[in-house]
Scaffold this active site. Structure first.
Site, PDB file in Angstrom:
ATOM      1  N   HIS A 334      15.561  25.522  59.707  1.00  0.00           N
ATOM      2  CA  HIS A 334      16.368  26.698  59.653  1.00  0.00           C
ATOM      3  C   HIS A 334      15.499  27.856  59.803  1.00  0.00           C
ATOM      4  O   HIS A 334      14.419  28.057  59.278  1.00  0.00           O
ATOM      5  CB  HIS A 334      17.483  26.850  58.483  1.00  0.00           C
ATOM      6  N   CYS A 352      13.728  22.576  52.523  1.00  0.00           N
ATOM      7  CA  CYS A 352      14.035  22.855  53.690  1.00  0.00           C
ATOM      8  C   CYS A 352      12.571  23.293  54.713  1.00  0.00           C
ATOM      9  O   CYS A 352      11.862  23.356  53.893  1.00  0.00           O
ATOM     10  CB  CYS A 352      15.052  23.759  53.973  1.00  0.00           C
TER      11      CYS A 352
END
Length: 411
Positions: A334, A352
């Site tokens: 992301h 992440c």
């Protein structure tokens, strides 16, 4: 001079099959007359048996229809349901014809024509009905979606409305066909879910159509439980998108159909939060598959039991744009503008893959569901069932998860 005498016999509901023996007689213009089941007749006229028999009202759907010829070969067999033909297979010697499974609670018509070596023919008709299903087996969900364009790693995930007891019978009814051949296998995750994927080290070949069909009508999946209808799902495999991410080099490399099309710096999981021996702040190493997109995604510390307002203990709540999910444990590729300073230099995330905004946006628009994202360099391994991470299971073990213990060729 001999002429054929026609025959028409109605067997009772309790008779398993209809056997008609056609006789001949010397005549000078006699009218046709009927004969009874089992009557000895001209050996040159073939005998035809239809099972279930005419008038049967409790035929087993899973048994299908069997038509047999003795003293000749079958020239034509037609089985219909409400005027529509039912598929079946003729034996190589043309003495037997077997249908597929039948729909429960339905009425069928059968016509069979056989011919002897002497050229004499016999025609038999029968009508019967199958038993009704006390419980119905249905497919309630299939991934990927109808006509969806997906990545080369995409699994086919099938969910049923109830537990499947006879998994072998159901798995035999599942068919996967692709324009370009692949080797794969089914794996039963539990009693209601079965998943198909390709062999380890291979994926679907890009840019082709794949068709999944479940021929469930009449399949007995458990006690008094039958499939009542078939299911078809067609989807497309798009270009090959394979992303390699190194948590050590802190770099992402994307290849399209084997050629590198983009690279960018990343920042992966920093580590440092160990729960039951697992460092939950590390990004997992393994073959991930992209599962979906969120723009934005709301990410909070609630997954680890920490109030988002509790900053002292690492609480957070952030609105993240251009997020592509790659696992069930909250891992995404992301956008993260606030960690651009660390990207390519230091791992600072909660697990992440932080990316520069322009690259994250490009990846978000570029990716399909089912694209492989292969992450290396982390000490934390990806579990085979953490999302669509099925390639993390060895091929031998995956095949053993098939009720039929076999591989499938999709060509």
């Amino acid at each position: 001079m001999q002429r054929r005498i026609s025959a028409g016999v109605r067997a009772g509901a309790g008779i398993a099959g209809v056997v008609l023996v056609f006789t001949t007689a010397c005549s000078g213009g006699e009218k046709d007359s009927g004969v009874t089941v089992g009557e000895k007749g001209d050996a040159s006229v073939p005998q035809v048996t239809i099972d279930p028999g005419n008038g049967n009202t409790k035929a087993k759907p899973e048994a299908g229809v069997l038509v047999t010829a003795v003293g000749g070969t079958l020239e034509q067999v037609t089985v219909t349901l409400k005027g529509k033909p039912v598929a079946g297979e003729m034996a190589a010697d043309k003495t037997k014809w077997k249908s597929r499974t039948l729909r429960p609670g339905a009425k069928y018509q059968v016509t069979a024509v056989a011919k002897s070596p002497e050229g004499k023919s016999a025609t038999v008709n029968a009508t019967f009905a199958t038993v009704k299903a006390a419980n119905e087996l249905e497919i309630v969900d299939v991934t990927p979606g109808k006509n969806e364009k997906v990545g080369v790693g995409m699994p086919i995930q099938v969910v049923f409305n109830r537990a499947v007891t006879d998994k072998k019978a159901v798995e035999k009814a599942l068919e996967v066909k692709s324009a370009k051949p692949a080797t794969g296998a089914w794996f039963w995750v539990n009693d209601t879910t079965v998943i198909f994927r390709t062999k380890n080290g291979t994926y679907w070949q890009p840019n082709q159509k794949v068709a999944f069909k479940a021929r469930l009508a009449g399949v007995k999946s458990g006690k008094r439980t039958y499939g009542v209808s078939d299911f078809t799902r067609t989807f497309r495999i798009g270009d090959s998108h394979i992303t390699h991410i190194s948590t050590k080099k802190k770099k992402a490399v994307v290849k399209k159909n084997g050629k590198t099309v983009r690279t960018w710096p990343i920042s992966a999981g920093r580590g440092g939060r160990v729960v039951n021996g697992v460092d939950t702040f590390l990004t997992t190493s393994g073959v991930h598959l992209t599962m979906g997109k969120e723009n934005p995604a709301i990410m909070t510390s609630e997954w680890m039991g920490v109030d988002p307002k509790d900053k002292k203990n690492g609480g957070y709540k952030e609105v993240i744009p251009f997020a592509v999910r790659i696992s069930n444990s909250g891992e995404y590729v992301h956008s993260m503008a606030s960690t651009v300073w660390a990207q390519g230099r230091q791992n600072v995330s909660h697990g992440c893959v932080n990316s520069p905004p322009k690259d994250a946006r490009w990846f978000y628009n570029f990716s399909y569901r089912g694209d492989p994202v292969i992450i290396t360099g982390s000490k934390r391994s990806l579990d085979w069932n953490n999302g669509w991470s099925y390639y993390e299971m060895s091929w031998n073990r995956w095949v053993k998860g098939s009720a039929l213990d076999r591989t499938v060729t999709t060509g």
